[in-house]
Design an enzyme around this catalytic site. Structure first.
Site, PDB file in Angstrom:
ATOM      1  N   ASP A   1      -1.138   8.169  -9.949  1.00  0.00           N
ATOM      2  CA  ASP A   1      -1.043   8.158 -11.415  1.00  0.00           C
ATOM      3  C   ASP A   1      -0.988   9.600 -11.945  1.00  0.00           C
ATOM      4  O   ASP A   1      -0.096   9.958 -12.740  1.00  0.00           O
ATOM      5  CB  ASP A   1      -2.282   7.421 -11.958  1.00  0.00           C
ATOM      6  CG  ASP A   1      -2.196   7.087 -13.432  1.00  0.00           C
ATOM      7  OD1 ASP A   1      -1.120   7.256 -14.016  1.00  0.00           O
ATOM      8  OD2 ASP A   1      -3.226   6.650 -13.984  1.00  0.00           O
TER       9      ASP A   1
ATOM     10  N   ASP B   1       6.349  11.256  -0.931  1.00  0.00           N
ATOM     11  CA  ASP B   1       5.804  11.323  -2.283  1.00  0.00           C
ATOM     12  C   ASP B   1       6.560  10.342  -3.188  1.00  0.00           C
ATOM     13  O   ASP B   1       7.780  10.454  -3.347  1.00  0.00           O
ATOM     14  CB  ASP B   1       5.981  12.760  -2.799  1.00  0.00           C
ATOM     15  CG  ASP B   1       5.266  12.993  -4.113  1.00  0.00           C
ATOM     16  OD1 ASP B   1       4.998  12.022  -4.851  1.00  0.00           O
ATOM     17  OD2 ASP B   1       4.982  14.167  -4.409  1.00  0.00           O
TER      18      ASP B   1
ATOM     19  N   VAL C   1      -8.402   5.288  -4.702  1.00  0.00           N
ATOM     20  CA  VAL C   1      -9.649   5.304  -5.469  1.00  0.00           C
ATOM     21  C   VAL C   1     -10.241   3.900  -5.621  1.00  0.00           C
ATOM     22  O   VAL C   1     -11.470   3.728  -5.616  1.00  0.00           O
ATOM     23  CB  VAL C   1      -9.381   5.905  -6.878  1.00  0.00           C
ATOM     24  CG1 VAL C   1     -10.598   5.778  -7.771  1.00  0.00           C
ATOM     25  CG2 VAL C   1      -8.980   7.363  -6.762  1.00  0.00           C
ATOM     26  N   TYR C   2      -9.401   2.875  -5.725  1.00  0.00           N
ATOM     27  CA  TYR C   2      -9.880   1.512  -5.965  1.00  0.00           C
ATOM     28  C   TYR C   2     -10.383   0.792  -4.718  1.00  0.00           C
ATOM     29  O   TYR C   2     -10.867  -0.336  -4.799  1.00  0.00           O
ATOM     30  CB  TYR C   2      -8.822   0.683  -6.695  1.00  0.00           C
ATOM     31  CG  TYR C   2      -8.743   0.949  -8.182  1.00  0.00           C
ATOM     32  CD1 TYR C   2      -9.582   1.880  -8.801  1.00  0.00           C
ATOM     33  CD2 TYR C   2      -7.842   0.277  -8.993  1.00  0.00           C
ATOM     34  CE1 TYR C   2      -9.506   2.128 -10.162  1.00  0.00           C
ATOM     35  CE2 TYR C   2      -7.777   0.517 -10.365  1.00  0.00           C
ATOM     36  CZ  TYR C   2      -8.612   1.450 -10.944  1.00  0.00           C
ATOM     37  OH  TYR C   2      -8.542   1.683 -12.296  1.00  0.00           O
TER      38      TYR C   2
ATOM     39  N   ASN D   1      -4.579   2.803 -14.352  1.00  0.00           N
ATOM     40  CA  ASN D   1      -5.829   2.124 -14.720  1.00  0.00           C
ATOM     41  C   ASN D   1      -5.619   1.504 -16.098  1.00  0.00           C
ATOM     42  O   ASN D   1      -4.605   1.741 -16.757  1.00  0.00           O
ATOM     43  CB  ASN D   1      -7.018   3.092 -14.691  1.00  0.00           C
ATOM     44  CG  ASN D   1      -6.833   4.250 -15.650  1.00  0.00           C
ATOM     45  OD1 ASN D   1      -6.694   4.067 -16.852  1.00  0.00           O
ATOM     46  ND2 ASN D   1      -6.807   5.464 -15.110  1.00  0.00           N
TER      47      ASN D   1
ATOM     48  N   GLY E   1      -4.920  10.557  -8.246  1.00  0.00           N
ATOM     49  CA  GLY E   1      -4.039   9.907  -7.275  1.00  0.00           C
ATOM     50  C   GLY E   1      -2.579   9.905  -7.689  1.00  0.00           C
ATOM     51  O   GLY E   1      -2.061  10.875  -8.260  1.00  0.00           O
TER      52      GLY E   1
ATOM     53  N   THR F   1      -5.219   1.036  -2.838  1.00  0.00           N
ATOM     54  CA  THR F   1      -5.787   1.451  -1.545  1.00  0.00           C
ATOM     55  C   THR F   1      -6.370   2.863  -1.550  1.00  0.00           C
ATOM     56  O   THR F   1      -6.820   3.356  -0.523  1.00  0.00           O
ATOM     57  CB  THR F   1      -4.749   1.353  -0.399  1.00  0.00           C
ATOM     58  OG1 THR F   1      -3.699   2.304  -0.660  1.00  0.00           O
ATOM     59  CG2 THR F   1      -4.174  -0.043  -0.297  1.00  0.00           C
TER      60      THR F   1
HETATM   61  N1  AR6 Z   1       2.978   9.342  -3.455  1.00  0.00           N
HETATM   62  C1  AR6 Z   1       2.743   8.229  -2.733  1.00  0.00           C
HETATM   63  N2  AR6 Z   1       1.495   7.734  -2.548  1.00  0.00           N
HETATM   64  C2  AR6 Z   1       0.464   8.414  -3.103  1.00  0.00           C
HETATM   65  C3  AR6 Z   1       0.634   9.579  -3.863  1.00  0.00           C
HETATM   66  C4  AR6 Z   1       1.972  10.051  -4.049  1.00  0.00           C
HETATM   67  N3  AR6 Z   1       2.248  11.145  -4.756  1.00  0.00           N
HETATM   68  N4  AR6 Z   1      -0.595  10.001  -4.295  1.00  0.00           N
HETATM   69  C5  AR6 Z   1      -1.501   9.146  -3.799  1.00  0.00           C
HETATM   70  N5  AR6 Z   1      -0.868   8.187  -3.055  1.00  0.00           N
HETATM   71  P1  AR6 Z   1      -4.590   5.815  -5.915  1.00  0.00           P
HETATM   72  P2  AR6 Z   1      -5.575   3.158  -6.735  1.00  0.00           P
HETATM   73  C6  AR6 Z   1      -1.421   7.020  -2.362  1.00  0.00           C
HETATM   74  O1  AR6 Z   1      -5.974   6.310  -5.796  1.00  0.00           O
HETATM   75  O2  AR6 Z   1      -6.341   2.996  -5.494  1.00  0.00           O
HETATM   76  C7  AR6 Z   1      -6.093   6.747 -10.414  1.00  0.00           C
HETATM   77  O3  AR6 Z   1      -7.038   7.666 -10.878  1.00  0.00           O
HETATM   78  C8  AR6 Z   1      -2.861   7.060  -1.926  1.00  0.00           C
HETATM   79  O4  AR6 Z   1      -2.970   7.696  -0.670  1.00  0.00           O
HETATM   80  O5  AR6 Z   1      -3.552   6.656  -6.527  1.00  0.00           O
HETATM   81  O6  AR6 Z   1      -4.752   1.989  -7.234  1.00  0.00           O
HETATM   82  C9  AR6 Z   1      -5.688   5.756 -11.499  1.00  0.00           C
HETATM   83  O7  AR6 Z   1      -5.658   6.351 -12.780  1.00  0.00           O
HETATM   84  C10 AR6 Z   1      -3.205   5.594  -1.839  1.00  0.00           C
HETATM   85  O8  AR6 Z   1      -2.814   5.053  -0.592  1.00  0.00           O
HETATM   86  O9  AR6 Z   1      -4.532   4.390  -6.722  1.00  0.00           O
HETATM   87  C11 AR6 Z   1      -6.750   4.704 -11.395  1.00  0.00           C
HETATM   88  O10 AR6 Z   1      -7.906   5.083 -12.104  1.00  0.00           O
HETATM   89  C12 AR6 Z   1      -2.333   4.941  -2.906  1.00  0.00           C
HETATM   90  O11 AR6 Z   1      -1.375   5.941  -3.285  1.00  0.00           O
HETATM   91  C13 AR6 Z   1      -7.049   4.664  -9.920  1.00  0.00           C
HETATM   92  O12 AR6 Z   1      -6.692   5.944  -9.408  1.00  0.00           O
HETATM   93  C14 AR6 Z   1      -3.086   4.504  -4.151  1.00  0.00           C
HETATM   94  O13 AR6 Z   1      -4.130   5.420  -4.441  1.00  0.00           O
HETATM   95  C15 AR6 Z   1      -6.207   3.635  -9.211  1.00  0.00           C
HETATM   96  O14 AR6 Z   1      -6.602   3.570  -7.869  1.00  0.00           O
END
Ligand code: AR6
Length: 179
Positions: free
Chosen positions: A35, A11, A127-128, A25, A33, A125
């Site tokens: 964030d 984490d 949501v985006y 974002n 995610g 990787t």
């Molecule tokens: N620790 C480590 N990695 C994580 C964690 C965590 N606690 N939680 C998720 N991941 P994402 P994006 C991984 O969707 O694609 C948000 O709503 C996850 O498995 O968090 O850049 C923002 O506000 C994935 O591999 O970010 C934006 O609107 C990676 O972190 C949007 O999502 C990134 O996933 C950004 O999308």
């Protein structure tokens, strides 16, 4: 790069480093995610700092690839560096460049604040929708290039949430020579 890049499974919000990097974002006001996890665990001080940055520097929102720094609130890290990754296939072929900018600008900001350890999630990787294999190539090349010039950064952690993501990174990274 003499062992300065380390891969972690776990984490991001638990990393005790100078700064963790948020995959935010443009609004900087939170989301899902990683964030969402950062704001939940770090507490309201992070949101307040982001709102202040929106008012003073980026009223229209943070452009893709740019980075800003705030307190980390109650997290183990000292700071959070917020960057906005590209949404896959929504930037007319500039996605790789924009993803590289996220990592470069986060490192640059860390340097400006004399920080020496950083932890990154796999930006874009989730949501985006950026494919993890393509991201691995971009991220490894960018870090290798940046860290060759940047000798003050002692540790860069790449934190993966699932073993499969870490495995994909290892299979597709393009580091050359000693890591
Ligand atoms: N620790 C480590 N990695 C994580 C964690 C965590 N606690 N939680 C998720 N991941 P994402 P994006 C991984 O969707 O694609 C948000 O709503 C996850 O498995 O968090 O850049 C923002 O506000 C994935 O591999 O970010 C934006 O609107 C990676 O972190 C949007 O999502 C990134 O996933 C950004 O999308």
């Amino acid at each position: 790069m003499a062992g300065r890049i380390r891969l972690y499974l776990g984490d991001l919000t638990e990393q005790a480093v100078d700064a963790i990097v948020n995959a935010a974002n443009a609004s900087l006001l939170g989301g899902g995610g990683v964030d969402g996890a950062i704001h939940r665990r770090g507490g309201p001080a992070i949101l307040e700092a982001c709102q202040q940055i929106r008012r003073t520097h980026w009223p229209e929102g943070l452009p893709t690839g740019e980075a800003v720094i705030t307190t980390a609130g109650q997290l183990a890290a000292r700071f959070v560096i917020h960057t906005v990754g590209p949404i896959y296939r929504e930037h007319g072929g500039q996605e790789a460049q924009l993803l590289a900018n996220c990592y470069r600008n986060a490192l640059h900001l860390a340097n400006q604040h004399a920080l020496t350890s950083l932890a990154f999630p796999a930006i874009s990787t989730g949501v985006y929708g950026y494919p993890a294999n393509e991201a691995a190539e971009v991220v490894s090349r960018t870090l290798q290039e940046s860290l060759l010039r940047d000798t003050s950064m002692t540790e860069v952690r790449l934190v993966f949430f699932a073993q499969q993501q870490l495995d994909t990174f290892l299979r597709h990274q393009k580091f050359t020579g000693q890591k």
